[in-house]
Design an enzyme around this catalytic site. Sequence first.
Site, PDB file in Angstrom:
ATOM      1  N   TYR A  41      51.350   3.067  11.816  1.00  0.00           N
ATOM      2  CA  TYR A  41      51.247   3.612  13.180  1.00  0.00           C
ATOM      3  C   TYR A  41      49.824   4.102  13.455  1.00  0.00           C
ATOM      4  CZ  TYR A  41      51.623   7.186  16.822  1.00  0.00           C
ATOM      5  OH  TYR A  41      51.404   7.956  17.938  1.00  0.00           O
ATOM      6  N   LEU A  51      58.304  -4.084  27.763  1.00  0.00           N
ATOM      7  CA  LEU A  51      56.861  -4.115  27.544  1.00  0.00           C
ATOM      8  C   LEU A  51      56.441  -4.948  26.333  1.00  0.00           C
ATOM      9  CD1 LEU A  51      56.198  -0.421  28.508  1.00  0.00           C
ATOM     10  CD2 LEU A  51      55.340  -2.431  29.737  1.00  0.00           C
TER      11      LEU A  51
END
Length: 194
Positions: free
Chosen positions: A161, A66
Amino acid sequence: MDRWTGRVALVTGASVGIGATVAKELVRFGMKVVGCARNVDKIQALAAECQTAGYSGILIPYKCDLTSVEDIQSMFAAIKAQHKGVDVCINNAGVAHPEHLLSGKTSGWKNMLDVNIMTLSICTREAYQSMKERNIDDGHIINLNSIGGHIVINNSDIHFYVATKYAVSALTEGLRQELREAKTHIRATIHHAS
């Protein structure tokens, strides 16, 4: 769920955790689910489990990196050739590396940007184009997010994140606005996993 019987869903990051659970449930409800990840062994085991359980749908394991736009586009081309296209896209894949803002590794940051933002955006675009070219007006794009998409938690391991998850919130709202402007009934929703 009846209207989704026999329809095609793509679930990214389907080998473990939430992705595996979602893929399994959709198969249980009769959907054709393309589950993708770099490691398809676990998805193949899950597909066999679904078959043994007698679920009415089918899980199709698909090996995809991905972080590669070429891999993602090849996957969408294969889905088009074999199953006509995607009706539901569940952007579940995500990574979190403990990279601080003051001392984090650039490679870790880039990987989070690639998977958490770029992969989600590319899959969204490709899924929308797949729906549009087949005049699918009831499709659904679901972005998995976390509470970190709304709150900056006091933990330096996850600040970068969290920034990517804030981006998921913004991208989903932007997507809603663009879908509204396009006068389509394709829906975009966000699901907070934790």
